[in-house]
Write an enzyme that holds these catalytic residues in place. Structure first.
Site, PDB file in Angstrom:
ATOM      1  N   HIS A  40       0.833  -1.203   0.000  1.00 23.47           N
ATOM      2  CA  HIS A  40       0.000   0.000   0.000  1.00 23.47           C
ATOM      3  C   HIS A  40       0.868   1.254   0.000  1.00 23.47           C
ATOM      4  CE1 HIS A  40      -3.223   2.785   0.901  1.00 23.47           C
ATOM      5  NE2 HIS A  40      -2.648   3.127   2.034  1.00 23.47           N
ATOM      6  N   ASP A  70     -11.524   2.430   7.636  1.00 20.46           N
ATOM      7  CA  ASP A  70     -11.050   3.776   7.957  1.00 20.46           C
ATOM      8  C   ASP A  70     -11.311   4.678   6.744  1.00 20.46           C
ATOM      9  OD1 ASP A  70      -9.857   5.705   9.567  1.00 20.46           O
ATOM     10  OD2 ASP A  70      -7.897   5.382   8.671  1.00 20.46           O
ATOM     11  N   GLU A 109      -9.053  -2.444   6.580  1.00 16.69           N
ATOM     12  CA  GLU A 109      -8.066  -2.625   7.639  1.00 16.69           C
ATOM     13  C   GLU A 109      -8.571  -3.650   8.647  1.00 16.69           C
ATOM     14  OE1 GLU A 109      -6.437   0.840   9.462  1.00 16.69           O
ATOM     15  OE2 GLU A 109      -6.768   2.141   7.729  1.00 16.69           O
TER      16      GLU A 109
END
Length: 455
Positions: A151, A253, A221
């Site tokens: 990421h 998130d 997440e």
């Protein structure tokens, strides 16, 4: 390596008298006992009770504690289990093993107990579909990490094509402090935020604008719930992680990418992140996850070794599959099922959960029972494993170094998405599977986007 953490509570042959818990596809077999909290109705009023998920049912643990089944109904444990959240148990990690054993004994297919136990079975079970679940832990503080190298590399390449991964990344787990007050339970609508956005690229002198976020995104997440915690000024040793981490959940998130682009320099995430974070309603304890631990963290041959304080037992790499599904308003109206748009693995994270906890407390920061640590977006080495729309729709940079046009996701309704539209519902799932053990699921984490308030 996981087998050294396994005990009789993980035996795949164990069955429950709750028949739905014996379904091989269930998230919640008797080997899981995912913790939850819910609103219980009593004589015209309601208050929070503690429970565990078993098959398609919720077992009311608070009622069992008051009945005396789990020990002295006037004792300390019963008091803790009559609280509206699991924080007291998380702060006393030795107690959960005792409670887990007693709950498995009560739920076991061969459990006896006579007429009292049979009455309790009827009184203490409620279908999950008919239960109003609330947050299982009171979250006092929230920290979000950036633990996926994939990421970080993908996002870095968007803004720094020549230097996507900053030099500190392989040495220190990067994180920032979030906002606990805007954490909501799965199913809570998420309002599109308002905020400042940067001037148009073609008119840099025009100045920033203010209005509804145009580039709304999710982030797949996992969350970590802190257990006992530490005193101010006292770091947590890597050897003590098992006593200091209580369990895990799914965390979405949400991110306002256009707000984030304008405000993140020089101090990092702020209003682009703190308008809402959605948690799944179940705590999957580290006891339940023990069979899925393995060697890690993963490092390439040329990567530096972590500093000594970050070198733990080396077996906290947990094999958890994560999935993201989306359903638009049109899809719901047409009766179309949600579309899976990604599948990744928590095994691909560069920093493991023990390292996140130990680093957080390494300067003496005091963590409390129920504090939440976010893993950061879970992304893997393949396009299918990317954990947010920012990455999924990205096609890289062209020969001139500029970003290529984004490739929209095609929905079964004929719509396309590069970022989220009002009415879109994001559904996240997570589960563990390993030969010789029961499947352990996390349930779902859902959030539907509603329009921004009028400006």
């Amino acid at each position: 390596m996981a087998d050294k953490h396994v005990n009789a509570s993980h035996d795949q042959s164990m069955k429950s008298w709750v028949e739905s818990a014996n379904d091989r596809a269930t998230d919640f077999p008797i080997q899981n006992l995912a913790l939850c909290a819910f609103q219980a109705e009593h004589d015209g009023h309601s208050h929070g009770h503690l429970g565990v998920a078993i098959g398609d049912q919720i077992l009311d643990v608070s009622t069992l504690a008051m009945s005396g089944l789990l020990g002295d109904p006037e004792g300390e444990l019963a008091y803790m289990l009559h609280a509206p959240s699991w924080n007291f148990i998380a702060a006393s990690p030795h107690l959960w093993g005792e409670v887990r054993s007693k709950l498995q004994e009560f739920l076991h297919a061969d459990a006896g107990g006579g007429q009292k136990a049979r009455r309790l079975r009827e009184k203490a079970l409620t279908p999950i579909a008919q239960t109003k679940l609330i947050l299982p832990m009171t979250v006092f503080d929230y920290t979000d990490f950036y633990a996926s190298k994939h990421h970080a590399s993908n996002v870095g390449a968007m803004f720094r094509p020549d230097n996507p991964l900053l030099p500190n990344y392989k040495h220190v787990p990067i994180g920032y402090h979030g906002r606990a007050s805007s954490i909501v339970v799965s199913g809570t609508p998420v309002r599109r935020p308002l905020g400042q956005q940067s001037p148009p690229d073609a008119e840099p002198a025009a100045g920033p604008g203010f209005g509804p976020c145009k580039l709304l995104d999710y982030e797949m997440e996992l969350g970590l719930y802190v257990g006992a915690g530490n005193q101010l000024g006292e770091p947590i040793a890597a050897a003590d992680v098992a006593q200091q981490l209580f369990g895990m959940c799914i965390l979405n998130d949400w991110s306002a990418r256009d707000l984030q682009k304008w405000e993140y320099q020089p101090l990092g995430p702020f209003l682009a992140k703190n308008f809402a974070s959605t948690l799944s309603p179940f705590v999957i304890t580290l006891d339940a996850l023990a069979p899925f631990r393995g060697e890690g963290p993963l490092r390439d041959s040329g990567d530096p070794q972590p500093l000594p304080y970050l070198r733990g037992s080396g077996d906290w790499n947990i094999d958890i599959t994560v999935e993201v599904w989306i359903q638009s308003e049109q899809m719901r109206q047409k009766g179309l099922a949600p579309l899976r748009i990604s599948r990744g693995s928590f095994k691909d994270m560069y920093w493991t959960i023990d390292q996140l906890l130990v680093h957080h407390a390494s300067n003496g920061c005091n963590l409390q029972a129920g504090d939440l640590l976010g893993s950061g977006t879970i992304s893997g080495p393949t396009a299918e494993a990317r954990g947010c729309l920012l990455e999924i729709t990205w096609q890289g940079n062209g020969p001139d170094g500029k970003a290529l046009p984004r490739k929209p996701i095609e929905l079964p309704s004929g719509e396309t998405r590069t970022f989220l539209a009002d009415g879109d519902e994001v559904i996240m799932k997570a589960y563990c599977e390993r030969e010789g053990y029961r499947r352990i699921g996390f349930g779902e984490c859902r959030g539907r986007i509603v329009p921004a308030p009028a400006v």
